[in-house]
Write an enzyme that holds these catalytic residues in place. Structure first.
Site, PDB file in Angstrom:
ATOM      1  N   SER A  83       0.836  -1.201   0.000  1.00  0.00           N
ATOM      2  CA  SER A  83       0.000   0.000   0.000  1.00  0.00           C
ATOM      3  C   SER A  83       0.875   1.257   0.000  1.00  0.00           C
ATOM      4  O   SER A  83       1.992   1.241   0.509  1.00  0.00           O
ATOM      5  CB  SER A  83      -0.865  -0.042   1.257  1.00  0.00           C
ATOM      6  OG  SER A  83      -1.953   0.816   1.140  1.00  0.00           O
ATOM      7  N   PRO A  84       0.361   2.355  -0.558  1.00  0.00           N
ATOM      8  CA  PRO A  84       1.150   3.596  -0.548  1.00  0.00           C
ATOM      9  C   PRO A  84       1.457   4.031   0.881  1.00  0.00           C
ATOM     10  O   PRO A  84       0.558   4.065   1.719  1.00  0.00           O
ATOM     11  CB  PRO A  84       0.223   4.623  -1.207  1.00  0.00           C
ATOM     12  CG  PRO A  84      -0.905   3.868  -1.792  1.00  0.00           C
ATOM     13  CD  PRO A  84      -0.958   2.526  -1.170  1.00  0.00           C
ATOM     14  N   GLN A 137       1.509   6.655  -7.025  1.00  0.00           N
ATOM     15  CA  GLN A 137       0.279   7.294  -6.524  1.00  0.00           C
ATOM     16  C   GLN A 137       0.472   8.798  -6.594  1.00  0.00           C
ATOM     17  O   GLN A 137       1.391   9.345  -5.979  1.00  0.00           O
ATOM     18  CB  GLN A 137      -0.013   6.877  -5.072  1.00  0.00           C
ATOM     19  CG  GLN A 137      -1.381   7.390  -4.607  1.00  0.00           C
ATOM     20  CD  GLN A 137      -1.634   7.223  -3.118  1.00  0.00           C
ATOM     21  OE1 GLN A 137      -0.803   7.634  -2.303  1.00  0.00           O
ATOM     22  NE2 GLN A 137      -2.762   6.640  -2.754  1.00  0.00           N
ATOM     23  N   TYR A 158      -7.300  14.891   1.268  1.00  0.00           N
ATOM     24  CA  TYR A 158      -6.435  15.715   0.426  1.00  0.00           C
ATOM     25  C   TYR A 158      -7.299  16.390  -0.656  1.00  0.00           C
ATOM     26  O   TYR A 158      -8.519  16.232  -0.653  1.00  0.00           O
ATOM     27  CB  TYR A 158      -5.276  14.883  -0.140  1.00  0.00           C
ATOM     28  CG  TYR A 158      -4.422  14.330   0.999  1.00  0.00           C
ATOM     29  CD1 TYR A 158      -3.787  15.209   1.884  1.00  0.00           C
ATOM     30  CD2 TYR A 158      -4.306  12.967   1.224  1.00  0.00           C
ATOM     31  CE1 TYR A 158      -3.054  14.725   2.958  1.00  0.00           C
ATOM     32  CE2 TYR A 158      -3.566  12.477   2.294  1.00  0.00           C
ATOM     33  CZ  TYR A 158      -2.939  13.358   3.161  1.00  0.00           C
ATOM     34  OH  TYR A 158      -2.224  12.898   4.230  1.00  0.00           O
ATOM     35  N   ARG A 162      -7.954   5.908  -5.453  1.00  0.00           N
ATOM     36  CA  ARG A 162      -8.186   5.602  -4.032  1.00  0.00           C
ATOM     37  C   ARG A 162      -9.237   6.563  -3.490  1.00  0.00           C
ATOM     38  O   ARG A 162      -9.123   7.778  -3.677  1.00  0.00           O
ATOM     39  CB  ARG A 162      -6.890   5.709  -3.228  1.00  0.00           C
ATOM     40  CG  ARG A 162      -7.102   5.465  -1.745  1.00  0.00           C
ATOM     41  CD  ARG A 162      -5.807   5.279  -0.963  1.00  0.00           C
ATOM     42  NE  ARG A 162      -5.459   3.870  -0.855  1.00  0.00           N
ATOM     43  CZ  ARG A 162      -4.718   3.341   0.126  1.00  0.00           C
ATOM     44  NH1 ARG A 162      -4.222   4.112   1.074  1.00  0.00           N
ATOM     45  NH2 ARG A 162      -4.457   2.062   0.167  1.00  0.00           N
ATOM     46  N   ARG A 210       1.113  -1.329   6.870  1.00  0.00           N
ATOM     47  CA  ARG A 210       2.017  -1.515   8.012  1.00  0.00           C
ATOM     48  C   ARG A 210       2.698  -2.877   8.044  1.00  0.00           C
ATOM     49  O   ARG A 210       3.889  -2.948   8.380  1.00  0.00           O
ATOM     50  CB  ARG A 210       1.269  -1.215   9.318  1.00  0.00           C
ATOM     51  CG  ARG A 210       0.948   0.275   9.450  1.00  0.00           C
ATOM     52  CD  ARG A 210      -0.073   0.532  10.511  1.00  0.00           C
ATOM     53  NE  ARG A 210      -1.330  -0.132  10.213  1.00  0.00           N
ATOM     54  CZ  ARG A 210      -2.346  -0.233  11.055  1.00  0.00           C
ATOM     55  NH1 ARG A 210      -2.243   0.301  12.250  1.00  0.00           N
ATOM     56  NH2 ARG A 210      -3.454  -0.838  10.706  1.00  0.00           N
TER      57      ARG A 210
HETATM   58  C1  LIG Z   1       3.461   5.477   7.460  1.00  0.00           C
HETATM   59  C2  LIG Z   1       2.244   5.484   6.613  1.00  0.00           C
HETATM   60  C3  LIG Z   1       2.173   6.330   5.525  1.00  0.00           C
HETATM   61  C4  LIG Z   1       1.046   6.342   4.698  1.00  0.00           C
HETATM   62  N1  LIG Z   1       1.030   7.101   3.579  1.00  0.00           N
HETATM   63  C5  LIG Z   1       0.025   6.981   2.674  1.00  0.00           C
HETATM   64  C6  LIG Z   1       0.087   7.588   1.410  1.00  0.00           C
HETATM   65  O1  LIG Z   1       1.069   8.220   1.052  1.00  0.00           O
HETATM   66  N2  LIG Z   1      -0.964   7.439   0.577  1.00  0.00           N
HETATM   67  C7  LIG Z   1      -2.072   6.706   0.926  1.00  0.00           C
HETATM   68  O2  LIG Z   1      -3.002   6.595   0.138  1.00  0.00           O
HETATM   69  N3  LIG Z   1      -2.136   6.087   2.117  1.00  0.00           N
HETATM   70  C8  LIG Z   1      -1.108   6.191   2.983  1.00  0.00           C
HETATM   71  N4  LIG Z   1      -1.145   5.491   4.167  1.00  0.00           N
HETATM   72  C9  LIG Z   1      -2.306   4.624   4.443  1.00  0.00           C
HETATM   73  C10 LIG Z   1      -1.990   3.190   4.026  1.00  0.00           C
HETATM   74  O3  LIG Z   1      -1.784   3.067   2.638  1.00  0.00           O
HETATM   75  C11 LIG Z   1      -3.109   2.239   4.450  1.00  0.00           C
HETATM   76  O4  LIG Z   1      -4.287   2.618   3.788  1.00  0.00           O
HETATM   77  C12 LIG Z   1      -3.339   2.243   5.946  1.00  0.00           C
HETATM   78  O5  LIG Z   1      -2.112   2.221   6.647  1.00  0.00           O
HETATM   79  C13 LIG Z   1      -4.154   1.022   6.382  1.00  0.00           C
HETATM   80  O6  LIG Z   1      -3.502  -0.156   6.012  1.00  0.00           O
HETATM   81  P1  LIG Z   1      -2.726  -1.101   7.082  1.00  0.00           P
HETATM   82  O7  LIG Z   1      -3.717  -1.432   8.157  1.00  0.00           O
HETATM   83  O8  LIG Z   1      -2.308  -2.299   6.293  1.00  0.00           O
HETATM   84  O9  LIG Z   1      -1.579  -0.315   7.616  1.00  0.00           O
HETATM   85  C14 LIG Z   1      -0.028   5.503   5.010  1.00  0.00           C
HETATM   86  C15 LIG Z   1       0.033   4.670   6.120  1.00  0.00           C
HETATM   87  C16 LIG Z   1       1.156   4.630   6.901  1.00  0.00           C
HETATM   88  C17 LIG Z   1       1.210   3.675   8.069  1.00  0.00           C
END
Ligand SMILES: Cc1cc2nc3c(=O)[nH]c(=O)nc-3n(C[C@H](O)[C@H](O)[C@H](O)COP(=O)(O)O)c2cc1C
Ligand SMILES: Cc1cc2nc3c(=O)[nH]c(=O)nc-3n(C[C@H](O)[C@H](O)[C@H](O)COP(=O)(O)OP(=O)(O)OC[C@H]3O[C@@H](n4cnc5c(N)ncnc54)[C@H](O)[C@@H]3O)c2cc1C
Length: 763
Positions: free
Chosen positions: A413-414, A491, A572, A620, A715
């Site tokens: 994921s981003p 992204q 955003y 997204r 994560r």
């Molecule tokens: C450190 C960090 C940075 C993130 N940056 C972005 C981002 O740049 N773009 C985005 O769409 N989501 C971002 N997210 C959200 C994640 O892509 C994801 O949707 C969210 O962490 C839930 O997924 P998870 O439970 O697997 O961590 C970020 C999440 C984390 C933890």
């Protein structure tokens, strides 16, 4: 102690037995409005585990119950002229009447006084009792008489159901039958509970129920109509009702009951009076009887009645919430079943079996490995068009969109890294993305990469607006392509009102301490009182932002990215146009959803026009603002997705929230997946699920049930870039590509896993 149980259902009777067993000197009375033999309802599902609990409490009644048990192992789903049966589910059932008769006899033998045909209208006559147990069922009078104290929360669920019985045999399987009628879908849950009789619950949506005219016909006509609908499965047998005492329609809505408190002075609620569990998880009687044991036990082991009630509430509430959580998922599945009825019978069956989220992919393998293997083969054949030679877990089945084929369905994921300098990625990014690409995922996303300097969230965010950015990204993309078989996606985003803020590990979303840049948005609505007020965008701003997106997309293409995603989520810029929480515009870019989508769609079209035809674009979105009806709801998210599909978006990346500081998200395992499920199955578009998904088992069940086409993990990939390679080793999948220099590591990992399995006795 003198105790009275108001209500002689499983809860009241079993509590009386449990209390008497612990001390025969108690004086216990059960007051029941009906006669001993005129119980309503049909069979009750219990499990061997519940029976063990009953046995430890009162072996005599447990033995009698066990002797009456009808066992069945299979679940059969009848749907579109197909019957799909899976095994290993292990249920047992007993007639409700037989269960109550056993409990009545046992209670009598222990010296409990049973008063039948006695209506407990008010509590006054019982004021001399030391303990009053409100075991008077789902419509408890005891509960309503002190509603201000117990504070019941009664959720009237959407479907209509009628409890019927039949002498048709369903003794080989717990059977679900889905029938399409001219009024809509109607389905039955059928299971045997004694040699001659089966429960047959008929259910449908409120709309179908009204269209079919069930609202103004009596029970006999209802039965006649249902017999016709389910004629193929009834083999000429009649349907029967034993609820003729109910006035009007015998159809009910299920009431989910939960109370803030279960006790007051010497009054305590038990069984359905305190909390209910939807019949589709079949645990109401189990819950009632296990709670009865706990209450009797604590009244004996705790120092006072107060302490006993406290412990009873604390411990049983946890169990109730756990079950109600599973029951809610299951209830919602049936309430939305029409969403799934386009699925292939194999996938519908899988979705049904995993509906409560208590049963996972590997759990199903343990129950019926042959059935699951068939289902996995079906999944792969559908995706690839070829009959697979070996069995593969759904996560390792390739996914194709336009000219891009992903080797598997795991996506990094981003995730913002905040390590860029003036928008330019650094060596950190090369190492970070290279590691994730080596780690086995089919697709690796970059973090939100900003289309202009003022479109950055923080000074550490990456950009794609200068030639040097393009060059640095190209180096990363080239590495991924040269050294791995992963695909890499960019992204693109613009921060809007959430821009000019601090790095993720500083104070997230708070403005910079110095050198803030101007932020823009659809309307002058700030992210929080501490944030900058955004300047309302005019047409020139929109044109500039759109041009920035186009330039970034062209750079991304030259850098060699395989896939492009537009970040329209998380508050955003684009997201702030979509949600009414931040868009107050009165021009054609504000107001209704169509207007609020206008600018995001314009940008999409502009980007699509320059992005190569053979490469996909995903978007997204935040599928839920988590602020109730004021914000975007999952239903709106379906409408948003439909607009994006019409525009030509290939896949919706279904995230949620981060659009308002007022949001009250409900977190949990796979908590955003239901939104992906809904969008995929209602809007008919490929989706990517994300959010607290961390086990291979989660990924496989999401995919196999058709809740998403790809699964994003964020994560988990920070903690372990090699998540997919480890998952492959865990699942015994040998097709995952390890980088050549790492093959010795792969071999050792496989050996260690094999040895651990032998030690654990699994092989
Ligand atoms: C450190 C960090 C940075 C993130 N940056 C972005 C981002 O740049 N773009 C985005 O769409 N989501 C971002 N997210 C959200 C994640 O892509 C994801 O949707 C969210 O962490 C839930 O997924 P998870 O439970 O697997 O961590 C970020 C999440 C984390 C933890
Ligand atoms: C009509 C009916 C049929 C059901 N059928 C099934 C089934 O087939 N399979 C299944 O798994 N689950 C069934 N359930 C659900 C499941 O049985 C319940 O979760 C379980 O019975 C809970 O036990 P309980 O003792 O708390 O409540 P109940 O079983 O509802 O018992 C409450 C008792 O209190 C009595 N009562 C209520 N008010 C008064 C009053 N004012 N004075 C005196 N007595 C009163 C009622 O007559 C009833 O006997 C049924 C529930 C009902 C109400």
């Amino acid at each position: 102690m003198r105790a009275v149980c108001l209500g002689g259902g499983p809860a009241g009777l079993y509590f009386a037995i449990s209390l008497k067993r612990r001390d025969p000197s108690h004086d216990v009375v059960v007051v029941e409005r009906n006669g001993p033999d005129d119980t309503f309802g049909w069979g009750v599902v219990l499990s061997d585990e519940t029976l063990d609990n009953l046995k430890a409490n009162d072996p005599e009644s447990a033995e009698l119950i066990r002797r009456e048990f009808v066992y069945w192992d299979d679940i059969a789903v009848h749907y579109r002229d197909k019957v799909i049966t899976s095994s290993g589910h292990g249920f047992c059932g007993i007639g409700r009447k037989r269960l109550l008769n056993i409990l009545q006899d046992r209670a009598r033998a222990l010296g409990v006084q049973l008063q039948f045909e006695t209506e407990a209208k008010v509590l006054e006559p019982y004021r001399d009792f030391d303990l009053i147990v409100g075991a008077d069922g789902v419509n408890s009078r005891v509960r309503t008489s002190h509603a201000d104290i117990f504070k019941p929360d009664v959720d009237v669920r959407a479907c209509k159901y009628v409890w019927l019985g039949t002498n048709q045999k369903f003794d080989d399987a717990f059977t679900f039958i889905f029938e399409e009628t001219e009024h809509g879908w109607i389905w039955a849950h059928a299971y045997q509970f004694d040699a001659d009789t089966a429960t047959f619950i008929v259910e449908c949506s409120q709309a179908t129920w009204a269209r079919a005219g069930f609202d103004h016909i009596g029970i006999d006509e209802t039965i006649a109509v249902c017999e016709k609908i389910f004629a193929r499965n009834l083999g000429g047998h009649r349907l029967m009702s034993n609820a003729r005492h109910l006035r009007g329609s015998a159809w009910l809505n299920f009431n989910r009951v939960l109370c803030e408190r279960w006790s007051y002075r010497n009054i305590v609620l038990l069984g359905d009076a305190a909390a209910t569990a939807h019949f589709s998880v079949g645990s109401g009687s189990k819950l009632a009887m296990e709670s009865a044991i706990a209450l009797a036990e604590y009244l004996h082991t705790e120092s006072s009645m107060d302490a006993a009630f406290r412990r009873y509430e604390d411990e049983r509430r946890l169990e109730v919430l756990r079950l109600q959580n599973a029951a809610r998922n299951s209830t919602e599945w049936f309430e939305n079943v029409e969403r799934y009825l386009h699925l292939d019978p194999v996938q519908l069956n899988y979705s049904l079996l995993t509906r409560s989220q208590r049963i996972s992919h590997e759990n199903l393998r343990r129950r019926d490995s042959a059935w699951l293997a068939d289902a996995e083969r079906w999944f792969e054949k559908k995706a690839t068009g070829q009959t697979p030679l070996a069995n593969h877990a759904p996560m390792f089945v390739p996914f194709r969109v336009r000219s891009i084929e992903l080797k598997n369905r795991v996506v990094v994921s981003p995730m913002a890294q905040y390590r860029a300098v003036d928008g330019n990625p650094t060596d950190w990014h090369l190492v970070h993305y290279a590691e994730r690409a080596k780690g086995g995922a089919g697709l690796v996303f970059t973090e939100m990469t900003c289309v202009s300097p003022e479109g950055r969230i923080t000074p550490g965010c990456t950009g794609l607006y200068r030639d040097e950015h393009e060059k640095t990204w190209k180096r990363i993309v080239d590495f991924v392509h040269a050294e791995t078989d992963a695909k890499i996606a960019i992204q693109l985003g613009h921060s809007g009102a959430k821009g000019s803020t601090q790095l993720g590990w500083e104070t997230m979303d708070a403005p910079l301490a110095a050198d803030n840049w101007e932020v823009i948005g659809p309307s002058p609505v700030r992210w929080s009182p501490g944030n900058q007020m955004p300047r309302e965008m005019n047409r020139a701003d929109m044109d500039r932002v759109s041009d920035d997106y186009v330039r970034a997309a062209q750079m991304a293409e030259r850098a060699g990215f395989d896939w492009l995603e537009l970040h329209y989520a998380h508050g955003y810029l684009m997201s702030s146009f979509i949600t009414p929480l931040t868009n107050n515009r009165t021009d054609s870019y504000g107001g209704n959803l169509e207007n609020r989508m206008r600018f995001p769609l314009e940008v999409f079209h502009a980007v699509r026009a320059v992005w190569p035809e053979d490469k996909p674009i995903s978007v997204r979105i935040s599928a839920h603002d988590w602020v109730g009806a004021d914000g975007i709801t999952p239903q709106d998210a379906v409408a948003i997705s439909r607009m994006l599909v019409v525009a030509g978006v290939d896949l919706i990346d279904v995230s949620a929230g981060q659009t308002s500081t007022r949001a009250k998200p409900i977190y949990g395992r796979m908590f955003q997946t239901p939104f992906s499920d809904r969008i995929r199955n209602e809007a008919g578009v490929a989706t990517m699920a994300v959010g607290n998904i961390y086990e291979p088992d989660h990924v496989n069940s999401i995919l196999m049930a058709g809740r998403a086409d790809l699964v994003c993990l964020a994560r988990p990939h920070l903690a372990n870039p090699y998540w997919t390679l480890h998952a492959a080793a865990d699942l015994g999948y040998e097709g995952a590509t390890w980088p050549k220099p790492y093959l010795a590591g792969r071999d050792q990992l496989r050996r260690l896993k094999a040895r651990a399995e032998i030690m654990a006795g699994k092989v």
